[in-house]
Scaffold this motif. Structure first.
Motif, PDB file in Angstrom:
ATOM      1  N   SER A 147       0.840  -1.216   0.000  1.00 52.66           N
ATOM      2  CA  SER A 147       0.000   0.000   0.000  1.00 52.66           C
ATOM      3  C   SER A 147       0.863   1.250   0.000  1.00 52.66           C
ATOM      4  O   SER A 147       0.502   2.261  -0.613  1.00 52.66           O
ATOM      5  CB  SER A 147      -0.927   0.019   1.223  1.00 52.66           C
ATOM      6  N   ASP A 200      -5.862  -1.273  -4.833  1.00 57.35           N
ATOM      7  CA  ASP A 200      -5.209  -1.836  -3.650  1.00 57.35           C
ATOM      8  C   ASP A 200      -6.103  -2.912  -3.034  1.00 57.35           C
ATOM      9  O   ASP A 200      -7.062  -2.601  -2.338  1.00 57.35           O
ATOM     10  CB  ASP A 200      -4.913  -0.729  -2.634  1.00 57.35           C
ATOM     11  N   GLU A 201      -5.804  -4.158  -3.302  1.00 54.74           N
ATOM     12  CA  GLU A 201      -6.598  -5.311  -2.856  1.00 54.74           C
ATOM     13  C   GLU A 201      -8.080  -5.123  -3.156  1.00 54.74           C
ATOM     14  O   GLU A 201      -8.922  -5.178  -2.245  1.00 54.74           O
ATOM     15  CB  GLU A 201      -6.378  -5.560  -1.370  1.00 54.74           C
TER      16      GLU A 201
END
Ligand SMILES: Nc1ncnc2c1ncn2[C@@H]1O[C@H](COP(=O)(O)OP(=O)(O)OP(=O)(O)O)[C@@H](O)[C@H]1O
Ligand SMILES: [Mg+2]
Length: 228
Positions: free
Chosen positions: A47, A168-169
């Motif tokens: 991240s 991000d994910e």
């Protein structure tokens, strides 16, 4: 010329007397039209790297170039423009505005960009249809499934036609079937429209299926780059 290039990029967080080298001298290159995945354990700096590229954070050392322009050293205003027009971001937790319906959420970046109202509407409707949610214009985030929420977030991220989508994910809160559907959407945007995608995921198997390149992080360092 790569669309994203980082040179020895580092981000150290200092809290009291504890220093964390969240990212440690990472150098990467991402070219237009590529689908790149970042994998690594929790806390490995994924991240941190995404937030630096997205202009949400600034590095403590090293350089980031976006489309040849150096991000570090930009003024706050220039960085705000980078976030608004150059990149689109989506997150594990969708981050939709709960008091705005699906169409209004998608419209928000267009409003902030000062796009004329009639074009805002037309564009938002186009986007919601692109993600297959034409029957959900008036639904509020609380009335959408996880997969639908993420599709709204994708549409919103693409509203101002960014060069790169940073994810991000994006499937971190979704079941495996819905995850596949979302990855399918991202892959379709990449293959069909040439959208450059940079995605963080825990799922190496999925990453291998859709990515041109996989960047592996461990303890803030790039330990491996797999290229198809
Ligand atoms: N704002 C912050 N202040 C202090 N330390 C931070 C901050 N953000 C991240 N860190 C630290 O930096 C390291 C990397 O964090 P990062 O969020 O990049 O990991 P990650 O790979 O995304 O993990 P996850 O898979 O759990 O999301 C962690 O050890 C974390 O504690
Ligand atoms: Mg993370």
């Amino acid at each position: 010329m790569p669309i994203i290039k980082t040179i020895n990029l580092s981000r150290t967080y200092s809290k009291k007397d504890i220093e964390v080298n969240a990212l440690n001298s990472a150098s990467i290159e991402i070219h237009e039209g590529e689908f790149v995945s970042i994998v690594g354990k929790s806390g490995s700096g994924k991240s941190t790297l995404m937030n630096l590229i997205g202009g949400l954070d600034t590095p403590t050392q090293g350089e980031i170039f976006f489309n040849g322009e150096k991000l570090n050293g930009m003024t706050r205003k220039q960085l705000a423009l980078h976030r608004r027009f150059s990149v689109g971001m989506i997150f594990q937790s969708f981050n939709l505005i709960p008091t705005r319906n699906a169409l209004e959420n998608i419209k928000l970046p267009l409003i902030l960009a000062g796009i004329p109202r009639n074009i805002q509407n037309k564009k938002a409707i186009e986007l919601i249809e692109m993600v297959g949610l034409s029957g959900r214009h008036k639904h509020y985030p609380g009335e959408l499934s996880g997969g639908e929420s993420q599709r709204v977030a994708i549409a919103r991220a693409l509203a101002n036609s960014p060069k790169v989508l940073l994810a991000d994910e994006p499937t971190g809160n979704l079941d495996s079937v819905t995850s596949e559907e979302i990855i399918g959407h991202l892959s379709g945007l990449n293959r069909g429209k040439g959208l450059t995608v940079l995605m963080v995921t825990h799922d190496l198997e999925t990453a291998e299926k859709v990515s041109d390149k996989i960047i592996q992080l461990a303890d803030g360092k790039i330990v491996n780059i797999l290229t198809k």
